[in-house]
Scaffold this motif. Structure first.
Motif, PDB file in Angstrom:
ATOM      1  N   ALA A  81       0.502  -0.856  -0.330  1.00 28.32           N
ATOM      2  CA  ALA A  81      -0.097  -0.038  -0.208  1.00 28.32           C
ATOM      3  C   ALA A  81       0.797   1.363  -0.543  1.00 28.32           C
ATOM      4  CB  ALA A  81      -0.905   0.404   1.152  1.00 28.32           C
ATOM      5  N   PHE A  82       1.947   0.555   0.387  1.00 29.87           N
ATOM      6  CA  PHE A  82       3.014   1.912  -0.083  1.00 29.87           C
ATOM      7  C   PHE A  82       3.905   2.093  -0.624  1.00 29.87           C
ATOM      8  CE2 PHE A  82       2.108   0.903   4.012  1.00 29.87           C
ATOM      9  CZ  PHE A  82       1.457   2.416   5.196  1.00 29.87           C
ATOM     10  N   PRO A  83       4.391   3.625  -1.244  1.00 25.34           N
ATOM     11  CA  PRO A  83       4.933   3.735  -2.920  1.00 25.34           C
ATOM     12  C   PRO A  83       6.805   3.831  -2.297  1.00 25.34           C
ATOM     13  CG  PRO A  83       4.481   5.656  -1.808  1.00 25.34           C
ATOM     14  CD  PRO A  83       3.836   4.186  -1.411  1.00 25.34           C
ATOM     15  N   ILE A  84       6.970   3.630  -0.805  1.00 25.08           N
ATOM     16  CA  ILE A  84       8.333   3.547  -0.377  1.00 25.08           C
ATOM     17  C   ILE A  84       8.532   2.323  -0.008  1.00 25.08           C
ATOM     18  CG2 ILE A  84      10.476   4.852   0.996  1.00 25.08           C
ATOM     19  CD1 ILE A  84       8.387   7.453   0.105  1.00 25.08           C
ATOM     20  N   ALA A  85       9.555   1.455  -0.270  1.00 21.19           N
ATOM     21  CA  ALA A  85      10.135  -0.063   0.594  1.00 21.19           C
ATOM     22  C   ALA A  85      10.277   0.457   2.158  1.00 21.19           C
ATOM     23  CB  ALA A  85      10.986  -0.346   0.336  1.00 21.19           C
ATOM     24  N   LYS A  86      10.210  -0.584   2.742  1.00 22.14           N
ATOM     25  CA  LYS A  86      10.901  -0.065   4.796  1.00 22.14           C
ATOM     26  C   LYS A  86      12.479  -0.413   5.131  1.00 22.14           C
ATOM     27  CE  LYS A  86       7.157  -1.140   7.389  1.00 22.14           C
ATOM     28  NZ  LYS A  86       7.246  -1.616   8.777  1.00 22.14           N
ATOM     29  N   LYS A  87      12.572   0.620   5.329  1.00 21.14           N
ATOM     30  CA  LYS A  87      14.786   0.455   5.944  1.00 21.14           C
ATOM     31  C   LYS A  87      14.628  -1.232   5.508  1.00 21.14           C
ATOM     32  CE  LYS A  87      18.193   1.805   8.277  1.00 21.14           C
ATOM     33  NZ  LYS A  87      18.910   2.925   9.721  1.00 21.14           N
ATOM     34  N   GLY A  88      15.599  -1.823   4.972  1.00 19.56           N
ATOM     35  CA  GLY A  88      15.891  -2.945   4.799  1.00 19.56           C
ATOM     36  C   GLY A  88      15.281  -3.728   3.910  1.00 19.56           C
ATOM     37  N   HIS A  89      14.187  -2.988   3.247  1.00 19.10           N
ATOM     38  CA  HIS A  89      13.462  -4.142   2.996  1.00 19.10           C
ATOM     39  C   HIS A  89      13.571  -3.840   0.819  1.00 19.10           C
ATOM     40  CE1 HIS A  89      10.575  -6.993   2.080  1.00 19.10           C
ATOM     41  NE2 HIS A  89      10.083  -6.454   1.068  1.00 19.10           N
ATOM     42  N   ARG A 111      14.878 -14.712  -2.513  1.00 21.45           N
ATOM     43  CA  ARG A 111      15.522 -14.172  -2.814  1.00 21.45           C
ATOM     44  C   ARG A 111      16.788 -14.036  -2.095  1.00 21.45           C
ATOM     45  NH1 ARG A 111      15.732  -8.675  -4.058  1.00 21.45           N
ATOM     46  NH2 ARG A 111      13.005  -8.091  -3.567  1.00 21.45           N
ATOM     47  N   ASP A 112      16.686 -14.898  -1.206  1.00 21.67           N
ATOM     48  CA  ASP A 112      17.609 -15.404  -0.976  1.00 21.67           C
ATOM     49  C   ASP A 112      18.257 -17.297  -1.075  1.00 21.67           C
ATOM     50  OD1 ASP A 112      19.596 -17.837   0.707  1.00 21.67           O
ATOM     51  OD2 ASP A 112      19.291 -16.163   2.714  1.00 21.67           O
ATOM     52  N   THR A 113      18.536 -17.153  -1.686  1.00 23.89           N
ATOM     53  CA  THR A 113      19.037 -18.862  -2.761  1.00 23.89           C
ATOM     54  C   THR A 113      18.938 -20.414  -2.020  1.00 23.89           C
ATOM     55  OG1 THR A 113      20.971 -18.490  -3.448  1.00 23.89           O
ATOM     56  CG2 THR A 113      19.385 -17.583  -4.756  1.00 23.89           C
ATOM     57  N   ARG A 114      19.362 -20.100   0.012  1.00 27.71           N
ATOM     58  CA  ARG A 114      19.484 -20.459   0.225  1.00 27.71           C
ATOM     59  C   ARG A 114      18.014 -21.676   0.532  1.00 27.71           C
ATOM     60  NH1 ARG A 114      23.245 -17.933   5.063  1.00 27.71           N
ATOM     61  NH2 ARG A 114      21.103 -16.203   4.293  1.00 27.71           N
ATOM     62  N   TYR A 163      17.222 -14.628   9.841  1.00 23.00           N
ATOM     63  CA  TYR A 163      17.016 -14.465   8.799  1.00 23.00           C
ATOM     64  C   TYR A 163      16.236 -12.774   8.618  1.00 23.00           C
ATOM     65  CZ  TYR A 163      19.474 -18.233   7.174  1.00 23.00           C
ATOM     66  OH  TYR A 163      20.653 -19.268   6.916  1.00 23.00           O
ATOM     67  N   PRO A 164      16.412 -12.122   7.682  1.00 30.15           N
ATOM     68  CA  PRO A 164      15.196 -10.673   6.958  1.00 30.15           C
ATOM     69  C   PRO A 164      14.895 -11.428   6.620  1.00 30.15           C
ATOM     70  CG  PRO A 164      17.668 -10.203   6.060  1.00 30.15           C
ATOM     71  CD  PRO A 164      17.106 -11.603   6.901  1.00 30.15           C
ATOM     72  N   LEU A 165      13.022 -10.786   6.656  1.00 24.31           N
ATOM     73  CA  LEU A 165      11.548 -11.470   6.113  1.00 24.31           C
ATOM     74  C   LEU A 165      11.770 -10.891   4.757  1.00 24.31           C
ATOM     75  CD1 LEU A 165       9.371 -12.133   6.137  1.00 24.31           C
ATOM     76  CD2 LEU A 165       8.047  -9.436   6.060  1.00 24.31           C
ATOM     77  N   ASN A 166      13.233 -10.170   4.176  1.00 24.61           N
ATOM     78  CA  ASN A 166      12.979 -10.019   2.669  1.00 24.61           C
ATOM     79  C   ASN A 166      14.076 -11.176   1.730  1.00 24.61           C
ATOM     80  OD1 ASN A 166      15.855  -8.948   3.534  1.00 24.61           O
ATOM     81  ND2 ASN A 166      15.370  -7.258   2.161  1.00 24.61           N
ATOM     82  N   SER A 167      14.044 -12.027   3.015  1.00 21.16           N
ATOM     83  CA  SER A 167      15.557 -13.408   2.499  1.00 21.16           C
ATOM     84  C   SER A 167      14.496 -14.170   1.443  1.00 21.16           C
ATOM     85  CB  SER A 167      15.948 -14.535   3.302  1.00 21.16           C
ATOM     86  OG  SER A 167      16.370 -13.542   4.338  1.00 21.16           O
ATOM     87  N   PHE A 168      13.130 -14.378   2.067  1.00 18.62           N
ATOM     88  CA  PHE A 168      11.746 -14.753   1.727  1.00 18.62           C
ATOM     89  C   PHE A 168      10.703 -14.386   0.392  1.00 18.62           C
ATOM     90  CE2 PHE A 168      12.876 -15.512   6.105  1.00 18.62           C
ATOM     91  CZ  PHE A 168      13.487 -16.530   6.214  1.00 18.62           C
ATOM     92  N   ASP A 169      11.309 -13.348  -0.281  1.00 17.49           N
ATOM     93  CA  ASP A 169      10.606 -12.815  -0.930  1.00 17.49           C
ATOM     94  C   ASP A 169      10.725 -14.083  -2.299  1.00 17.49           C
ATOM     95  OD1 ASP A 169       9.943 -10.600   0.270  1.00 17.49           O
ATOM     96  OD2 ASP A 169      11.879  -9.477  -0.503  1.00 17.49           O
ATOM     97  N   LEU A 170       9.825 -13.896  -3.308  1.00 13.43           N
ATOM     98  CA  LEU A 170       9.447 -14.918  -4.829  1.00 13.43           C
ATOM     99  C   LEU A 170       9.876 -13.729  -5.316  1.00 13.43           C
ATOM    100  CD1 LEU A 170       6.199 -16.310  -3.840  1.00 13.43           C
ATOM    101  CD2 LEU A 170       8.097 -17.721  -3.369  1.00 13.43           C
ATOM    102  N   ILE A 171      10.920 -14.434  -6.475  1.00  8.79           N
ATOM    103  CA  ILE A 171      11.430 -13.995  -7.444  1.00  8.79           C
ATOM    104  C   ILE A 171      10.532 -14.576  -9.054  1.00  8.79           C
ATOM    105  CG2 ILE A 171      12.954 -13.126  -8.617  1.00  8.79           C
ATOM    106  CD1 ILE A 171      14.408 -12.133  -5.510  1.00  8.79           C
ATOM    107  N   LEU A 172      10.185 -14.551  -9.309  1.00  8.14           N
ATOM    108  CA  LEU A 172       9.822 -15.635 -11.031  1.00  8.14           C
ATOM    109  C   LEU A 172      11.310 -15.755 -11.437  1.00  8.14           C
ATOM    110  CD1 LEU A 172       6.772 -13.039 -12.051  1.00  8.14           C
ATOM    111  CD2 LEU A 172       7.100 -16.216 -11.438  1.00  8.14           C
TER     112      LEU A 172
END
Length: 174
Positions: A81-89, A111-114, A163-172
């Motif tokens: 909902a926000f155009p600016i990403a949170k710090k660290g994300h 994002r984290d390929t492990r 691990y930070p939450l963005n480690s688990f972001d999905l990427i096509l």
């Protein structure tokens, strides 16, 4: 997990359907989180017919915090909902991600390929999330929810906590 815990009323209990409706999670995710509450959170849950009853919240959680999670008081704002990403994300390009493509079998990676994502399906229509599933690696498995742009939205608090939450972001995958 806290939202599911708060949905269990000690006196009257709650069915899988009612917990799903209260939390916005699909029934499979609710079932998995009930098991995690018991195994990882030392919460005693008794199932009588189709109704789950909270017998003992155990030493890990406080019911007040669980109720706050259910009301959304502990949730971070919806990132999409926000155009600016949170710090660290890391900001993600939403135009490159398609929930429909993922549901149709497109290959995705974290994002984290492990970590390897396993998509179970679409989140329930009442959920603020788009996808449900889990991430796995040699150290274990963790239930996950993802936003419509592939951002990791919820992770189990005890699994992969370093691990930070963005480690688990999905990427096509291309």
């Amino acid at each position: 997990m806290l939202m599911v815990l708060a949905s269990l009323q000690p006196a009257e209990g709650a069915s899988l359907v009612s917990i799903s409706e209260k939390t916005g999670l699909d029934k499979k995710t609710v079932s998995n989180l009930l098991v995690q509450l018991s195994e990882q959170g030392a919460v005693k849950i008794r199932k009588q017919g189709a109704v789950y009853h909270l017998e003992d919240i155990g030493p890990v959680f406080k019911m007040e915090g669980a109720r706050m999670a259910l009301k959304g008081a502990l949730n971070a704002p919806i990132i999409g909902a926000f155009p600016i990403a949170k710090k660290g994300h890391v900001s993600m390009n939403q135009s490159n991600f398609s929930v429909q493509a993922v549901l149709s079998g497109a290959t995705v990676h974290c994002r984290d390929t492990r970590f390897r994502p396993i998509i179970d399906g679409a989140a329930s229509e009442n959920s603020r999330y788009a996808l449900t599933g889990k991430v796995v690696n040699d150290d274990g498995v963790m239930m996950m929810l993802w936003d419509s742009d592939g951002r990791a939205g919820v992770k189990s608090p005890s699994t992969f906590r370093d691990y930070p939450l963005n480690s688990f972001d999905l990427i096509l995958s291309s």
